[in-house]
Design a protein around this motif. Structure first.
Motif, mmCIF file in Angstrom:
data_model
loop_
_atom_site.group_PDB
_atom_site.id
_atom_site.type_symbol
_atom_site.label_atom_id
_atom_site.label_comp_id
_atom_site.label_asym_id
_atom_site.label_seq_id
_atom_site.Cartn_x
_atom_site.Cartn_y
_atom_site.Cartn_z
ATOM 1 N N PRO A 40 0.659 -1.295 0.052
ATOM 2 C CA PRO A 40 0.071 0.099 0.060
ATOM 3 C C PRO A 40 0.846 1.228 0.017
ATOM 4 C CG PRO A 40 -0.032 -1.078 2.155
ATOM 5 C CD PRO A 40 0.385 -2.178 1.339
ATOM 6 N N GLN A 41 1.806 1.254 0.711
ATOM 7 C CA GLN A 41 2.900 2.366 0.474
ATOM 8 C C GLN A 41 3.235 3.077 -0.882
ATOM 9 O OE1 GLN A 41 3.742 -0.563 1.378
ATOM 10 N NE2 GLN A 41 5.782 -1.126 0.396
ATOM 11 N N ARG A 42 2.965 2.053 -2.091
ATOM 12 C CA ARG A 42 3.257 2.562 -3.238
ATOM 13 C C ARG A 42 1.967 3.393 -3.923
ATOM 14 N NH1 ARG A 42 7.146 -0.169 -6.114
ATOM 15 N NH2 ARG A 42 8.069 -1.980 -5.152
ATOM 16 N N PHE A 43 0.839 3.522 -3.256
ATOM 17 C CA PHE A 43 -0.250 4.092 -3.866
ATOM 18 C C PHE A 43 -0.876 5.245 -2.908
ATOM 19 C CE2 PHE A 43 0.204 -0.366 -4.893
ATOM 20 C CZ PHE A 43 -0.208 -0.561 -6.302
ATOM 21 N N TYR A 59 -9.118 -1.086 -7.981
ATOM 22 C CA TYR A 59 -7.793 -0.502 -8.478
ATOM 23 C C TYR A 59 -7.398 0.461 -7.507
ATOM 24 C CZ TYR A 59 -11.075 3.206 -10.238
ATOM 25 O OH TYR A 59 -12.183 4.366 -10.374
ATOM 26 N N GLN A 60 -5.842 0.983 -7.854
ATOM 27 C CA GLN A 60 -5.355 1.680 -6.885
ATOM 28 C C GLN A 60 -4.267 2.605 -7.716
ATOM 29 O OE1 GLN A 60 -3.829 0.033 -2.961
ATOM 30 N NE2 GLN A 60 -3.441 -1.734 -4.171
ATOM 31 N N TYR A 61 -4.359 3.805 -7.417
ATOM 32 C CA TYR A 61 -3.425 4.910 -7.866
ATOM 33 C C TYR A 61 -2.270 4.959 -7.492
ATOM 34 C CZ TYR A 61 -7.760 6.632 -10.451
ATOM 35 O OH TYR A 61 -8.858 6.785 -11.151
ATOM 36 N N LEU A 66 6.617 7.863 -9.261
ATOM 37 C CA LEU A 66 6.293 6.416 -9.875
ATOM 38 C C LEU A 66 7.254 5.354 -9.871
ATOM 39 C CD1 LEU A 66 4.305 7.725 -12.966
ATOM 40 C CD2 LEU A 66 3.469 6.971 -10.703
ATOM 41 N N PRO A 67 7.002 4.326 -9.459
ATOM 42 C CA PRO A 67 8.101 3.253 -9.417
ATOM 43 C C PRO A 67 8.684 2.812 -11.222
ATOM 44 C CG PRO A 67 6.008 2.138 -9.518
ATOM 45 C CD PRO A 67 5.781 3.529 -9.487
ATOM 46 N N ALA A 111 -0.338 23.273 -13.955
ATOM 47 C CA ALA A 111 -0.920 24.463 -13.866
ATOM 48 C C ALA A 111 -2.236 24.743 -13.795
ATOM 49 C CB ALA A 111 -0.376 25.475 -15.061
ATOM 50 N N ALA A 112 -2.932 23.744 -14.222
ATOM 51 C CA ALA A 112 -4.439 23.685 -14.435
ATOM 52 C C ALA A 112 -4.983 23.020 -13.104
ATOM 53 C CB ALA A 112 -4.938 22.874 -15.515
ATOM 54 N N GLY A 113 -3.994 22.799 -11.894
ATOM 55 C CA GLY A 113 -4.503 22.035 -10.874
ATOM 56 C C GLY A 113 -4.654 20.851 -10.978
ATOM 57 N N GLN A 114 -4.216 20.210 -11.901
ATOM 58 C CA GLN A 114 -4.253 18.440 -11.956
ATOM 59 C C GLN A 114 -2.879 17.849 -11.350
ATOM 60 O OE1 GLN A 114 -6.611 19.033 -16.164
ATOM 61 N NE2 GLN A 114 -5.565 16.916 -15.856
ATOM 62 N N LEU A 115 -2.770 17.768 -10.023
ATOM 63 C CA LEU A 115 -1.576 17.274 -9.437
ATOM 64 C C LEU A 115 -1.210 15.910 -9.348
ATOM 65 C CD1 LEU A 115 -1.660 20.329 -7.083
ATOM 66 C CD2 LEU A 115 -0.346 20.257 -9.190
ATOM 67 N N ARG A 116 -2.182 15.064 -9.429
ATOM 68 C CA ARG A 116 -2.307 13.755 -8.724
ATOM 69 C C ARG A 116 -1.807 12.716 -9.917
ATOM 70 N NH1 ARG A 116 -7.623 12.435 -5.444
ATOM 71 N NH2 ARG A 116 -8.319 13.349 -7.484
ATOM 72 N N PRO A 117 -1.111 11.905 -9.669
ATOM 73 C CA PRO A 117 -0.810 10.789 -10.799
ATOM 74 C C PRO A 117 -1.851 10.111 -10.939
ATOM 75 C CG PRO A 117 0.307 10.305 -8.527
ATOM 76 C CD PRO A 117 -0.076 11.740 -8.242
ATOM 77 N N THR A 118 -1.943 9.635 -12.442
ATOM 78 C CA THR A 118 -3.003 8.836 -12.781
ATOM 79 C C THR A 118 -2.701 7.236 -13.187
ATOM 80 O OG1 THR A 118 -2.833 9.754 -14.669
ATOM 81 C CG2 THR A 118 -4.612 10.575 -13.517
ATOM 82 N N PRO A 119 -1.507 6.864 -13.353
ATOM 83 C CA PRO A 119 -1.276 5.716 -13.593
ATOM 84 C C PRO A 119 -1.637 4.576 -12.529
ATOM 85 C CG PRO A 119 0.575 6.813 -14.088
ATOM 86 C CD PRO A 119 -0.139 7.635 -13.441
#
Length: 229
Positions: A40-43, A59-61, A66-67, A111-119
């Motif tokens: 869980p520490q990866r997500f 699923y987990q983001y 990223l690894p 810049a558009a406020g999209q800061l969270r990774p999605t893979p």
């Protein structure tokens, strides 16, 4: 990891809105990603699909950083896909163009406020499925994404086919079922794509999902190139 014929990928995407890259990941890397699901520490977050009406399964983001090799894959797959994406944008008469480097595109996302990774990593058990959907996440949307099958069809699981639908103007929807082996990737349209018709180019809306897993355990790696709000 395999050598990719990007000309062929472009031809497949133009024809059907999806393209298969055989053997993008070897069995060793697939096994590493599958085992990472229970770390869980990866997500940054976990989603149980049934709670949100998304289907069944979970699923987990991944969190940043990223690894590997995920970070390298996201960076290296983006430039040739950006060339295809920009060609599609021009065909659709859209002004937006995507920069050649993924880091520059992520700057626009942030810049558009999209800061969270999605893979993400997805896990399906017997009876699980993923409803047809689009992975948009914000105003900055890269029009192509990649899913890599990590499990072995016929050995680890049965069923669980990757499915795409195409909603054509004033016509019934068309479905596409994509057959994958372990380590194969499918590149597909996130939202819409251009289609050459008899009267010129028109756009069709695309959705994707996974059919019901009949038995076993199915894992998938999803590589989305825009970040989320």
């Amino acid at each position: 990891m395999t050598v990719i014929d990007w000309d062929d990928v472009g031809v497949q995407l133009d024809a059907a809105g999806c393209a298969v890259i055989p053997g993008l990941l070897d069995a060793r890397h697939c096994a590493r990603f599958i085992s990472a699901y229970d770390e869980p520490q990866r997500f940054r977050s976990r989603v149980v699909m049934e709670r949100h009406g998304f289907g069944r399964g979970e699923y987990q983001y991944f969190g940043y950083p990223l690894p590997e090799p995920l970070a390298a894959l996201r960076t290296s797959l983006y430039p040739p896909l950006a060339r295809i994406a920009n060609r599609w944008q021009a065909a659709l008469g859209l002004d937006t163009r995507f920069p050649p480097a993924h880091a520059d595109f992520l700057e626009k996302c942030h810049a558009a406020g999209q800061l969270r990774p999605t893979p993400l990593l997805l896990r399906y058990r017997a009876g699980d499925y993923n409803c047809l959907h689009q992975d948009l996440y914000g105003e900055q949307v890269f029009p192509l994404q990649v899913a890599v099958l990590l499990s072995r069809p016929g050995e680890d699981f049965e069923g669980g086919e990757f499915v795409l639908t195409e909603q054509r103007p004033r016509m019934q929807s068309r479905a596409e079922v994509v057959s994958l082996h372990q380590g194969d990737a499918v590149v597909f349209a996130v939202n819409q794509r251009p289609v050459q018709g008899t009267r010129g180019v028109y756009r069709v809306a695309m959705r994707h999902g996974v059919s019901r897993v009949r038995q076993g355990l199915r894992h998938t790696l999803g590589i989305i190139f825009h970040d989320a709000t």
